[in-house]
Motif scaffolding. Structure first.
Motif, mmCIF file in Angstrom:
data_model
loop_
_atom_site.group_PDB
_atom_site.id
_atom_site.type_symbol
_atom_site.label_atom_id
_atom_site.label_comp_id
_atom_site.label_asym_id
_atom_site.label_seq_id
_atom_site.Cartn_x
_atom_site.Cartn_y
_atom_site.Cartn_z
ATOM 1 N N ARG A 158 -3.748 3.168 6.576
ATOM 2 C CA ARG A 158 -3.378 2.250 5.501
ATOM 3 C C ARG A 158 -3.237 2.978 4.162
ATOM 4 O O ARG A 158 -2.347 2.671 3.373
ATOM 5 C CB ARG A 158 -4.407 1.125 5.400
ATOM 6 C CG ARG A 158 -4.020 0.024 4.407
ATOM 7 C CD ARG A 158 -4.966 -1.138 4.455
ATOM 8 N NE ARG A 158 -6.335 -0.709 4.172
ATOM 9 C CZ ARG A 158 -7.369 -1.552 4.105
ATOM 10 N NH1 ARG A 158 -7.188 -2.842 4.344
ATOM 11 N NH2 ARG A 158 -8.576 -1.105 3.843
ATOM 12 N N ASP A 166 -0.029 -1.260 3.721
ATOM 13 C CA ASP A 166 -0.630 -2.332 4.512
ATOM 14 C C ASP A 166 0.191 -2.725 5.737
ATOM 15 O O ASP A 166 -0.339 -3.302 6.690
ATOM 16 C CB ASP A 166 -0.831 -3.580 3.630
ATOM 17 C CG ASP A 166 -1.902 -3.388 2.575
ATOM 18 O OD1 ASP A 166 -2.759 -2.493 2.760
ATOM 19 O OD2 ASP A 166 -1.886 -4.117 1.563
ATOM 20 N N THR A 167 1.491 -2.444 5.714
ATOM 21 C CA THR A 167 2.368 -2.856 6.805
ATOM 22 C C THR A 167 3.007 -1.626 7.440
ATOM 23 O O THR A 167 3.630 -0.817 6.744
ATOM 24 C CB THR A 167 3.463 -3.804 6.294
ATOM 25 O OG1 THR A 167 2.853 -4.901 5.601
ATOM 26 C CG2 THR A 167 4.284 -4.352 7.455
ATOM 27 N N ARG A 218 0.174 -5.914 10.033
ATOM 28 C CA ARG A 218 0.133 -6.360 8.646
ATOM 29 C C ARG A 218 -1.328 -6.452 8.186
ATOM 30 O O ARG A 218 -1.961 -7.498 8.275
ATOM 31 C CB ARG A 218 0.822 -7.709 8.483
ATOM 32 C CG ARG A 218 2.324 -7.695 8.775
ATOM 33 C CD ARG A 218 2.951 -9.034 8.429
ATOM 34 N NE ARG A 218 4.354 -9.103 8.750
ATOM 35 C CZ ARG A 218 5.337 -8.660 7.963
ATOM 36 N NH1 ARG A 218 5.036 -8.107 6.809
ATOM 37 N NH2 ARG A 218 6.602 -8.790 8.317
ATOM 38 N N ASN A 219 -1.878 -5.344 7.753
ATOM 39 C CA ASN A 219 -3.206 -5.284 7.137
ATOM 40 C C ASN A 219 -4.287 -5.961 7.982
ATOM 41 O O ASN A 219 -5.074 -6.772 7.501
ATOM 42 C CB ASN A 219 -3.173 -5.912 5.736
ATOM 43 C CG ASN A 219 -4.374 -5.503 4.902
ATOM 44 O OD1 ASN A 219 -5.001 -4.478 5.157
ATOM 45 N ND2 ASN A 219 -4.706 -6.314 3.914
ATOM 46 N N SER A 220 -4.327 -5.631 9.275
ATOM 47 C CA SER A 220 -5.326 -6.209 10.179
ATOM 48 C C SER A 220 -5.949 -5.111 11.025
ATOM 49 O O SER A 220 -5.268 -4.489 11.843
ATOM 50 C CB SER A 220 -4.677 -7.270 11.080
ATOM 51 O OG SER A 220 -5.575 -7.695 12.082
ATOM 52 N N ASP A 221 -7.234 -4.878 10.820
ATOM 53 C CA ASP A 221 -7.953 -3.850 11.577
ATOM 54 C C ASP A 221 -7.981 -4.184 13.059
ATOM 55 O O ASP A 221 -7.779 -3.325 13.917
ATOM 56 C CB ASP A 221 -9.372 -3.715 11.018
ATOM 57 C CG ASP A 221 -10.064 -2.446 11.501
ATOM 58 O OD1 ASP A 221 -9.504 -1.769 12.374
ATOM 59 O OD2 ASP A 221 -11.143 -2.133 10.995
#
Length: 309
Positions: A130, A135-136, A154-157
């Motif tokens: 990231r 983030d994307t 999209r910014n998701s662990d």
């Protein structure tokens, strides 16, 4: 000499079904041209060794992905001294590897999305990615086609962890790219010509497997490009062809502010009824039957418009 062609299809890659469709189309075309041939459907690389190919004048590789496009099949045919369609083993291996393709492209001055490579999911850290890519971003297997195993994050662990797990399942390494929003272009090169360019429009956030093969709302139309963009695409494709000694290929680009970014190369593009490479050839004046003759190093009919290609 009487031409006798062995069409090799199947394989063990995720693109096996497309391979079978390509073989059927090529076989039908060779029948139209009265060219003697046989079709061999194989599943593993060792199956290729069990075929008696010495009785054929040429092999047509209707394989996509895996050992059919990564240089293994090409190297074996080179050892047998049997001519075949497509590039050398070395060029095939480079173009099948998305990471190596990016390295070559950058050396030629071709724009690519920023990227990171990880050998395994254990080494892929969400925070590190990231900070580098934003983030994307896109997660994909390093050597796979048809958007198999590709995910948009999209910014998701948690989504990142699942995506690298899917990509690692293909055992080819994990390539992570910055996400470039914009239209996708199918750009085809054919024996010194840049064929008409197609713009791909789809409803999903990126050109996924579903968008490519399932969704009825995905369309491909002839692109209208400004002069600078077209010239850049032409220069990029000619540079690739010269550097890797490619007679024909299909390249995927994404446009960002009218500037093309290379995504990947396909050295054995699909030749099915839905494939864009033969459609681009036809738009250029090359019929499907004459295309197949040319790819088999045979002379198209004298009356064909493809003689100008």
């Amino acid at each position: 000499m009487i031409n006798y062609i062995a069409i090799i299809t199947g394989g063990d890659s995720s693109e096996r079904d497309v391979s079978l469709q390509t073989a059927a189309a090529v076989s039908n075309s060779l029948m139209n041209s009265n060219i003697q041939h046989e079709v061999f459907t194989i599943s593993e690389f060792k199956d290729l060794h069990q075929l008696d190919l010495t009785r054929f004048t040429r092999v047509f590789l209707a394989l996509h992905g895996g050992f059919g496009e990564n240089g293994m099949a090409q190297g074996y045919l080179e050892a047998l001294g049997i001519p075949y369609n497509g590039p050398s083993p070395q060029a095939s291996a480079i173009c099948m590897d998305k990471l190596l393709t990016k390295h070559i492209a950058q050396g030629l001055g071709i724009s690519v999305a920023d990227y990171m490579y990880f050998k395994t999911q254990c080494t892929a850290d969400f925070g590190t990615v990231r900070r580098r890519l934003g983030d994307t971003f896109i997660v994909k297997p390093n050597r796979e086609g048809c958007s198999f195993g590709v995910s948009l994050i999209r910014n998701s662990d948690s989504e990142f962890a699942a995506a690298v797990h899917r990509a690692e399942a293909f055992n080819t390494g994990i390539l992570i790219e910055s996400f470039i929003p914009g239209p996708e272009l199918s750009v085809c090169y054919y024996y010194g010509c840049l064929l008409p360019v197609y713009m791909i429009e789809f409803e999903s956030d990126f050109f996924s497997y579903n968008a490519k093969f399932v969704s009825p709302k995905t369309t491909a139309t002839l692109a209208t490009l400004d002069h600078d963009c077209y010239d850049k695409l032409k220069a990029d494709c000619f540079a690739i062809a010269e550097a890797l000694q490619l007679d024909y290929f299909r390249a995927d680009f994404i446009l960002k502010n009218s500037s093309p970014y290379l995504i990947e190369l396909n050295t054995l593009p699909g030749l099915t009824s839905h494939s864009l490479f033969p459609k681009a050839c036809l738009e250029h004046g090359v019929s499907f039957d004459d295309l197949i003759l040319r790819l088999n190093n045979l002379q198209p009919s004298a009356t064909s418009s493809s003689s100008t290609a």
